[in-house]
Design a protein around this motif. Structure first.
Motif, PDB file in Angstrom:
ATOM      1  N   ALA A  38       0.827  -1.207   0.000  1.00 53.74           N
ATOM      2  CA  ALA A  38       0.000   0.000   0.000  1.00 53.74           C
ATOM      3  C   ALA A  38       0.863   1.259   0.000  1.00 53.74           C
ATOM      4  O   ALA A  38       0.597   2.206  -0.745  1.00 53.74           O
ATOM      5  CB  ALA A  38      -0.926  -0.003   1.215  1.00 53.74           C
ATOM      6  N   ARG A  39       1.889   1.267   0.807  1.00 52.29           N
ATOM      7  CA  ARG A  39       2.744   2.454   0.950  1.00 52.29           C
ATOM      8  C   ARG A  39       3.516   2.774  -0.326  1.00 52.29           C
ATOM      9  O   ARG A  39       3.693   3.916  -0.699  1.00 52.29           O
ATOM     10  CB  ARG A  39       3.705   2.245   2.120  1.00 52.29           C
ATOM     11  CG  ARG A  39       4.815   3.278   2.259  1.00 52.29           C
ATOM     12  CD  ARG A  39       4.252   4.632   2.672  1.00 52.29           C
ATOM     13  NE  ARG A  39       5.281   5.601   2.908  1.00 52.29           N
ATOM     14  CZ  ARG A  39       5.792   6.404   1.958  1.00 52.29           C
ATOM     15  NH1 ARG A  39       5.360   6.336   0.726  1.00 52.29           N
ATOM     16  NH2 ARG A  39       6.723   7.279   2.248  1.00 52.29           N
ATOM     17  N   PHE A  40       3.995   1.748  -1.003  1.00 52.44           N
ATOM     18  CA  PHE A  40       4.871   1.961  -2.152  1.00 52.44           C
ATOM     19  C   PHE A  40       4.212   1.629  -3.493  1.00 52.44           C
ATOM     20  O   PHE A  40       4.903   1.461  -4.497  1.00 52.44           O
ATOM     21  CB  PHE A  40       6.171   1.182  -1.968  1.00 52.44           C
ATOM     22  CG  PHE A  40       6.969   1.676  -0.798  1.00 52.44           C
ATOM     23  CD1 PHE A  40       7.566   2.922  -0.819  1.00 52.44           C
ATOM     24  CD2 PHE A  40       7.089   0.906   0.351  1.00 52.44           C
ATOM     25  CE1 PHE A  40       8.295   3.393   0.268  1.00 52.44           C
ATOM     26  CE2 PHE A  40       7.809   1.365   1.441  1.00 52.44           C
ATOM     27  CZ  PHE A  40       8.409   2.610   1.397  1.00 52.44           C
ATOM     28  N   LYS A  41       2.889   1.581  -3.517  1.00 49.09           N
ATOM     29  CA  LYS A  41       2.168   1.326  -4.768  1.00 49.09           C
ATOM     30  C   LYS A  41       2.579   2.370  -5.809  1.00 49.09           C
ATOM     31  O   LYS A  41       2.567   3.565  -5.550  1.00 49.09           O
ATOM     32  CB  LYS A  41       0.663   1.399  -4.519  1.00 49.09           C
ATOM     33  CG  LYS A  41      -0.155   1.077  -5.739  1.00 49.09           C
ATOM     34  CD  LYS A  41      -1.629   1.111  -5.421  1.00 49.09           C
ATOM     35  CE  LYS A  41      -2.415   0.741  -6.672  1.00 49.09           C
ATOM     36  NZ  LYS A  41      -3.848   0.688  -6.410  1.00 49.09           N
ATOM     37  N   GLY A  42       3.002   1.884  -6.971  1.00 48.97           N
ATOM     38  CA  GLY A  42       3.412   2.777  -8.044  1.00 48.97           C
ATOM     39  C   GLY A  42       4.795   3.372  -7.871  1.00 48.97           C
ATOM     40  O   GLY A  42       5.223   4.208  -8.656  1.00 48.97           O
ATOM     41  N   SER A  43       5.512   2.957  -6.857  1.00 49.70           N
ATOM     42  CA  SER A  43       6.839   3.508  -6.574  1.00 49.70           C
ATOM     43  C   SER A  43       7.931   2.549  -7.069  1.00 49.70           C
ATOM     44  O   SER A  43       7.755   1.334  -7.036  1.00 49.70           O
ATOM     45  CB  SER A  43       6.990   3.702  -5.062  1.00 49.70           C
ATOM     46  OG  SER A  43       8.330   3.941  -4.715  1.00 49.70           O
ATOM     47  N   PRO A  44       9.070   3.074  -7.482  1.00 44.47           N
ATOM     48  CA  PRO A  44      10.175   2.205  -7.878  1.00 44.47           C
ATOM     49  C   PRO A  44      10.699   1.348  -6.722  1.00 44.47           C
ATOM     50  O   PRO A  44      11.346   0.338  -6.956  1.00 44.47           O
ATOM     51  CB  PRO A  44      11.262   3.171  -8.355  1.00 44.47           C
ATOM     52  CG  PRO A  44      10.670   4.520  -8.388  1.00 44.47           C
ATOM     53  CD  PRO A  44       9.349   4.480  -7.709  1.00 44.47           C
ATOM     54  N   ILE A  45      10.407   1.721  -5.508  1.00 49.15           N
ATOM     55  CA  ILE A  45      10.850   0.931  -4.348  1.00 49.15           C
ATOM     56  C   ILE A  45      10.228  -0.462  -4.376  1.00 49.15           C
ATOM     57  O   ILE A  45      10.815  -1.411  -3.871  1.00 49.15           O
ATOM     58  CB  ILE A  45      10.537   1.675  -3.033  1.00 49.15           C
ATOM     59  CG1 ILE A  45      11.431   2.905  -2.945  1.00 49.15           C
ATOM     60  CG2 ILE A  45      10.731   0.777  -1.820  1.00 49.15           C
ATOM     61  CD1 ILE A  45      11.187   3.788  -1.763  1.00 49.15           C
ATOM     62  N   LYS A  46       9.063  -0.598  -5.009  1.00 52.63           N
ATOM     63  CA  LYS A  46       8.415  -1.919  -5.099  1.00 52.63           C
ATOM     64  C   LYS A  46       9.303  -2.925  -5.818  1.00 52.63           C
ATOM     65  O   LYS A  46       9.206  -4.119  -5.575  1.00 52.63           O
ATOM     66  CB  LYS A  46       7.065  -1.812  -5.804  1.00 52.63           C
ATOM     67  CG  LYS A  46       6.043  -1.148  -4.949  1.00 52.63           C
ATOM     68  CD  LYS A  46       4.794  -1.838  -4.637  1.00 52.63           C
ATOM     69  CE  LYS A  46       4.494  -3.179  -5.078  1.00 52.63           C
ATOM     70  NZ  LYS A  46       3.188  -3.632  -4.802  1.00 52.63           N
ATOM     71  N   ARG A  47      10.195  -2.451  -6.690  1.00 53.15           N
ATOM     72  CA  ARG A  47      11.094  -3.379  -7.395  1.00 53.15           C
ATOM     73  C   ARG A  47      12.035  -4.089  -6.436  1.00 53.15           C
ATOM     74  O   ARG A  47      12.430  -5.227  -6.681  1.00 53.15           O
ATOM     75  CB  ARG A  47      11.902  -2.640  -8.459  1.00 53.15           C
ATOM     76  CG  ARG A  47      11.101  -2.389  -9.710  1.00 53.15           C
ATOM     77  CD  ARG A  47      11.946  -1.695 -10.730  1.00 53.15           C
ATOM     78  NE  ARG A  47      11.767  -0.266 -10.457  1.00 53.15           N
ATOM     79  CZ  ARG A  47      12.469   0.703 -10.969  1.00 53.15           C
ATOM     80  NH1 ARG A  47      13.450   0.443 -11.786  1.00 53.15           N
ATOM     81  NH2 ARG A  47      12.220   1.949 -10.688  1.00 53.15           N
TER      82      ARG A  47
END
Length: 115
Positions: free
Chosen positions: A10-19
């Motif tokens: 939820a926090r990193f949705k759409g963020s490059p950190i999700k990689r």
């Protein structure tokens, strides 16, 4: 260090950190806390010793060994008794040695960038 997979998503949705995935992010946090060396990080790292991901547990053990306080040693000793993953047990054993002053720098012992 206590972020669940759902919170991470939820926090990193759409963020490059999700990689990096949750385990990669928490691994990096554990390494940063170990390098920082503050006894104030022990409680967060002790929680991370019980994470579902071996990668997080192993790096939390490494970090606790770097901090080396009695509280860090107690956290490591408690996890050592129940850890099922062999390489994490090795990290715990080495970290306990570090807190006893029996081993040298541990920076190269961790499996680098395991994801």
């Amino acid at each position: 260090m206590t972020m669940t997979q759902e919170e991470f998503s939820a926090r990193f949705k759409g963020s490059p950190i999700k990689r990096a995935k949750r385990r990669g992010l928490l691994r990096n946090v554990a390494v940063a806390l170990g390098n920082w060396g503050s006894p104030g990080a022990v409680s967060a790292l002790a929680v991370a010793l019980n994470d579902e991901e071996p990668l997080v547990r192993g790096h939390a053990a490494w970090a606790l060994g770097r901090i080396g306080t009695e509280a860090a040693r107690q956290a490591l000793g408690g996890r050592d008794e129940v850890e099922a993953e062999a390489w994490v047990r090795e990290e715990i054993t080495a970290a306990l040695g570090e807190t006893d002053g029996r081993s040298g720098p541990m920076a190269t012992r961790l499996e680098p960038f395991v994801t």
